[in-house]
Write a protein that holds these residues in place. Structure first.
Motif, PDB file in Angstrom:
ATOM      1  N   ILE A 278      42.031   4.321  66.810  1.00 35.79           N
ATOM      2  CA  ILE A 278      43.459   4.537  67.002  1.00 35.79           C
ATOM      3  C   ILE A 278      43.860   5.730  66.137  1.00 35.79           C
ATOM      4  O   ILE A 278      43.170   6.058  65.168  1.00 35.79           O
ATOM      5  CB  ILE A 278      44.285   3.282  66.634  1.00 35.79           C
ATOM      6  N   PRO A 279      44.952   6.409  66.464  1.00 40.62           N
ATOM      7  CA  PRO A 279      45.297   7.628  65.724  1.00 40.62           C
ATOM      8  C   PRO A 279      45.432   7.422  64.217  1.00 40.62           C
ATOM      9  O   PRO A 279      45.048   8.301  63.439  1.00 40.62           O
ATOM     10  CB  PRO A 279      46.634   8.042  66.349  1.00 40.62           C
ATOM     11  N   GLU A 280      45.970   6.266  63.794  1.00 44.16           N
ATOM     12  CA  GLU A 280      46.192   6.040  62.365  1.00 44.16           C
ATOM     13  C   GLU A 280      44.894   6.026  61.558  1.00 44.16           C
ATOM     14  O   GLU A 280      44.906   6.190  60.338  1.00 44.16           O
ATOM     15  CB  GLU A 280      46.924   4.713  62.149  1.00 44.16           C
ATOM     16  N   LEU A 281      43.750   5.840  62.228  1.00 43.41           N
ATOM     17  CA  LEU A 281      42.478   5.709  61.516  1.00 43.41           C
ATOM     18  C   LEU A 281      41.540   6.889  61.721  1.00 43.41           C
ATOM     19  O   LEU A 281      40.377   6.826  61.330  1.00 43.41           O
ATOM     20  CB  LEU A 281      41.779   4.409  61.944  1.00 43.41           C
ATOM     21  N   VAL A 282      42.019   7.978  62.340  1.00 47.53           N
ATOM     22  CA  VAL A 282      41.202   9.195  62.432  1.00 47.53           C
ATOM     23  C   VAL A 282      41.816  10.224  61.485  1.00 47.53           C
ATOM     24  O   VAL A 282      42.567  11.099  61.870  1.00 47.53           O
ATOM     25  CB  VAL A 282      41.076   9.697  63.888  1.00 47.53           C
ATOM     26  N   LYS A 283      41.465  10.089  60.225  1.00 54.70           N
ATOM     27  CA  LYS A 283      42.115  10.822  59.145  1.00 54.70           C
ATOM     28  C   LYS A 283      41.801  12.313  59.169  1.00 54.70           C
ATOM     29  O   LYS A 283      40.721  12.733  59.578  1.00 54.70           O
ATOM     30  CB  LYS A 283      41.667  10.242  57.798  1.00 54.70           C
ATOM     31  N   ASN A 284      42.773  13.096  58.687  1.00 53.00           N
ATOM     32  CA  ASN A 284      42.597  14.545  58.501  1.00 53.00           C
ATOM     33  C   ASN A 284      42.268  15.281  59.797  1.00 53.00           C
ATOM     34  O   ASN A 284      41.576  16.305  59.779  1.00 53.00           O
ATOM     35  CB  ASN A 284      41.530  14.839  57.451  1.00 53.00           C
ATOM     36  N   THR A 285      42.798  14.772  60.909  1.00 55.62           N
ATOM     37  CA  THR A 285      42.584  15.455  62.185  1.00 55.62           C
ATOM     38  C   THR A 285      43.823  16.265  62.566  1.00 55.62           C
ATOM     39  O   THR A 285      44.303  16.189  63.702  1.00 55.62           O
ATOM     40  CB  THR A 285      42.228  14.446  63.293  1.00 55.62           C
ATOM     41  N   ASP A 286      44.359  17.034  61.616  1.00 61.24           N
ATOM     42  CA  ASP A 286      45.488  17.907  61.911  1.00 61.24           C
ATOM     43  C   ASP A 286      45.200  18.705  63.188  1.00 61.24           C
ATOM     44  O   ASP A 286      44.092  19.192  63.385  1.00 61.24           O
ATOM     45  CB  ASP A 286      45.717  18.901  60.779  1.00 61.24           C
ATOM     46  N   ALA A 287      46.232  18.863  64.010  1.00 61.22           N
ATOM     47  CA  ALA A 287      46.040  19.607  65.257  1.00 61.22           C
ATOM     48  C   ALA A 287      46.022  21.116  65.002  1.00 61.22           C
ATOM     49  O   ALA A 287      45.034  21.791  65.289  1.00 61.22           O
ATOM     50  CB  ALA A 287      47.126  19.246  66.260  1.00 61.22           C
ATOM     51  N   ILE A 288      47.129  21.646  64.490  1.00 64.60           N
ATOM     52  CA  ILE A 288      47.261  23.087  64.262  1.00 64.60           C
ATOM     53  C   ILE A 288      47.692  23.308  62.816  1.00 64.60           C
ATOM     54  O   ILE A 288      48.760  22.856  62.405  1.00 64.60           O
ATOM     55  CB  ILE A 288      48.313  23.719  65.202  1.00 64.60           C
ATOM     56  N   ASP A 289      46.874  24.002  62.035  1.00 65.61           N
ATOM     57  CA  ASP A 289      47.186  24.306  60.639  1.00 65.61           C
ATOM     58  C   ASP A 289      47.179  25.818  60.425  1.00 65.61           C
ATOM     59  O   ASP A 289      46.169  26.390  60.003  1.00 65.61           O
ATOM     60  CB  ASP A 289      46.158  23.660  59.701  1.00 65.61           C
ATOM     61  N   PRO A 290      48.287  26.494  60.725  1.00 68.04           N
ATOM     62  CA  PRO A 290      48.330  27.934  60.473  1.00 68.04           C
ATOM     63  C   PRO A 290      48.639  28.211  59.006  1.00 68.04           C
ATOM     64  O   PRO A 290      49.754  28.028  58.532  1.00 68.04           O
ATOM     65  CB  PRO A 290      49.454  28.422  61.399  1.00 68.04           C
ATOM     66  N   GLY A 291      47.622  28.628  58.270  1.00 67.99           N
ATOM     67  CA  GLY A 291      47.788  28.903  56.847  1.00 67.99           C
ATOM     68  C   GLY A 291      47.750  30.390  56.569  1.00 67.99           C
ATOM     69  O   GLY A 291      46.909  31.107  57.124  1.00 67.99           O
ATOM     70  N   ARG A 292      48.650  30.852  55.740  1.00 72.04           N
ATOM     71  CA  ARG A 292      48.722  32.274  55.375  1.00 72.04           C
ATOM     72  C   ARG A 292      48.585  33.160  56.610  1.00 72.04           C
ATOM     73  O   ARG A 292      47.774  34.084  56.648  1.00 72.04           O
ATOM     74  CB  ARG A 292      47.640  32.600  54.348  1.00 72.04           C
ATOM     75  N   SER A 293      49.400  32.873  57.617  1.00 74.90           N
ATOM     76  CA  SER A 293      49.326  33.629  58.866  1.00 74.90           C
ATOM     77  C   SER A 293      50.715  34.084  59.290  1.00 74.90           C
ATOM     78  O   SER A 293      51.703  33.384  59.063  1.00 74.90           O
ATOM     79  CB  SER A 293      48.692  32.778  59.973  1.00 74.90           C
ATOM     80  N   LYS A 294      50.760  35.253  59.917  1.00 72.10           N
ATOM     81  CA  LYS A 294      52.021  35.870  60.314  1.00 72.10           C
ATOM     82  C   LYS A 294      52.096  35.996  61.830  1.00 72.10           C
ATOM     83  O   LYS A 294      51.079  36.154  62.504  1.00 72.10           O
ATOM     84  CB  LYS A 294      52.150  37.249  59.658  1.00 72.10           C
ATOM     85  N   ASN A 295      53.309  35.931  62.339  1.00 81.24           N
ATOM     86  CA  ASN A 295      53.548  36.109  63.773  1.00 81.24           C
ATOM     87  C   ASN A 295      52.754  35.086  64.600  1.00 81.24           C
ATOM     88  O   ASN A 295      51.897  35.429  65.411  1.00 81.24           O
ATOM     89  CB  ASN A 295      53.193  37.535  64.210  1.00 81.24           C
ATOM     90  N   VAL A 296      53.069  33.825  64.368  1.00 79.92           N
ATOM     91  CA  VAL A 296      52.398  32.714  65.027  1.00 79.92           C
ATOM     92  C   VAL A 296      53.330  32.123  66.091  1.00 79.92           C
ATOM     93  O   VAL A 296      54.524  31.936  65.843  1.00 79.92           O
ATOM     94  CB  VAL A 296      51.995  31.629  64.012  1.00 79.92           C
TER      95      VAL A 296
END
Length: 527
Positions: A278-296
């Protein structure tokens, strides 16, 4: 009045009448969107040699780790031979519809095109991702991130991942090498962060874009990441358009996410592989993590996952802001931990616009809606953030604006969150929902030497029922209410809470009928 407030006020006068609020298909904000991407020219077409059934690759295909990634080399060779501006296209061959690969790298100027009906599966052998210390595919105390990323793009210009096919990280498949071979899945390792003593997962990220310019994800379905699905860093120009992120998919669960006892991951249990998730138990599965990014840009997309739907980050940069000019438009979110900013924000986040977001939390006890999360260890300046035309329902924490994401005593990077605007935001009741009466959090940052109040405007923000105000960190907030109504939010001036009202405070709730909460248009989804 700052530039953002002036702009959005002008825009609202242009689009909405005084008699109330009307949902519109195209508004002034849509003019900021880039053109819809298109498919590139094909340089090489590779035919599938494997057969996937019922959304899965049969375990006997790669039960022997010697057969863990039969398509890696030919994908690499095709990518290297393809001219800039073109794409390697992977296609079906009769009933053959699957590819299986270990770590691969996207070439600059070249796209990977996964055709409709095709699935590219990730190797489930930790040895393929190992960094040389044999930690990948294990859960360790204080040791993490010891795996290569599955698909990497480094310093590319004009590359992408496109097509109407599927990229599957196989997070719920049983591992085939290492000390936990046959005993666990990637997601079983993830849940050990909740064990006592706490253990850290060593799982591969699914896709990582590092450096470069103008990377495009177009119409692709990304599913079942062992860890983060897509993460970026130091990229200028990143577009997601018409994509789907679905985790866990029907390959690893049943409709409605109904899993039997003893089939799901358990903290402290690495003796047997789980078979349902179930979703609550699939940890750290972020979908989109734009880090230090411009014009996203993320537009016209669908996301259901076990962690952040989106987590905008900006950590350890050389300049400020490192994360700037993001657009999130016409998206549908489901399970997840929020349309989030944070937690790493010390390099600065500025000019984020989110509009026409429909967010159904599916009654998850971990569901979060609009969220800014940071702390004194990873904080920084977060400014000019607009949320407009947002419909939410069935989530536990609807609005979370807090600089106390962790219990750290570090105060070297004090958060400063200001010029945040919520306009036309409506949290609606849903018959039988567990969280019709939800929770909200608002807080500024305070130490003995620093006070940075949260500065936030609420304009036509409506809850059908009065939510619970989390009072633990309810302090140091400068509220501006109006010109539209703010209904059922328990906000009052206090010792460190100021409330300024502008306009008449009259408006109709932004319309959020059931029809705006669309189903995920994919047979892979169990909801």
């Amino acid at each position: 009045m700052n530039k953002l407030l002036s702009f959005v006020l002008l825009m609202s006068l242009h689009v909405y009448s005084a008699a109330g609020v009307a949902r519109v298909e195209i508004n002034e904000l849509d003019k900021l969107l880039p053109p819809e991407p298109s498919f590139p020219k094909v340089c090489i077409a590779l035919k599938a040699s494997l057969v996937a059934k019922n959304f899965r690759l049969p375990d006997d295909v790669d039960a022997d780790p010697k057969n863990s990634n039969p398509d890696t080399e030919r994908l690499k060779m095709a990518m290297n031979a393809c001219p800039r501006g073109q794409a390697v296209k992977i296609i079906t061959d009769g009933e053959k519809n699957a590819f299986l690969a270990g770590p691969i790298e996207i070439k600059s100027g070249v796209s990977l095109w996964v055709d409709k009906g095709v699935t590219l599966f990730a190797s489930r052998s930790p040895a393929d991702y190992d960094l040389g210390d044999s930690y990948c595919g294990t859960a360790q105390p204080k040791i993490k991130n010891r795996c290569k990323t599955w698909i990497t793009a480094k310093n590319t210009v004009g590359s992408g991942i496109v097509g109407e096919g599927v990229i599957d990280g196989r997070g719920g498949s049983v591992l085939t090498s290492g000390p936990y071979a046959g005993k666990t899945t990637w997601w079983d390792l993830s849940i050990q962060s909740k064990a006592k003593p706490k253990l850290e997962q060593n799982n591969p990220r699914m896709i990582e874009v590092v450096g470069g310019e103008n990377f495009t994800f177009y119409k692709i379905t990304i599913t079942n990441g062992a860890k983060f699905h897509v993460a970026s860093k130091d990229v200028t120009g990143l577009t997601f358009w018409g994509i789907k992120v679905i985790t866990p998919s029907l390959a690893y669960t049943v409709p409605g996410y109904k899993c039997g006892k003893g089939t799901m991951p358990e903290p402290g249990n690495l003796s047997r592989p789980s078979s349902c998730f179930i979703p609550e138990l699939v940890k750290n599965t972020d979908a989109i993590d734009p880090g230090r990014s411009k014009n996203v840009t993320l537009a016209y997309s669908y996301i259901t996952t076990g962690d952040d739907n989106v987590a905008i980050k900006s950590g350890k940069g050389k300049n400020s802001p490192e994360t700037i000019n993001h657009l999130y438009a016409h998206n549908q979110f489901y399970y997840g931990h929020g349309m989030s900013i944070g937690s790493e924000t010390d390099a600065g986040v500025e000019n984020i616009k989110i509009w026409d977001l429909n967010f159904d939390g599916q009654d998850s006890g971990h569901g979060v809606g609009l969220r800014i999360k940071t702390d004194g260890k990873r904080g920084g300046e977060i400014s000019n953030v607009l949320y407009q035309d947002v419909c939410l329902r069935r989530m536990k924490d609807v609005l979370v604006f807090s600089p106390y994401y962790s219990s750290t005593n570090d105060t070297n990077h004090p958060p400063n969150i200001h010029d945040v605007v919520l306009r036309n935001v409506h949290y609606v009741d849903y018959p039988g929902a567990k969280y019709n009466k939800a929770k909200v959090s608002f807080s500024g940052y305070r130490t003995a030497t620093v006070v940075n109040p949260l500065k936030i405007q609420l304009d036509n923000v409506v809850f059908d029922q009065t939510p619970e105000l989390r009072k633990k960190h309810y302090h140091d907030v400068e509220f501006t209410l109006g010109p539209g109504a703010v209904t059922n939010l328990p906000i009052e001036a206090g010792e460190s809470i100021s409330v300024k009202k502008i306009g008449e405070g009259k408006s109709k709730a932004f319309p959020c009928p059931d029809s705006v909460f669309k189903s995920i248009p994919s047979e892979l989804s169990p909801i």
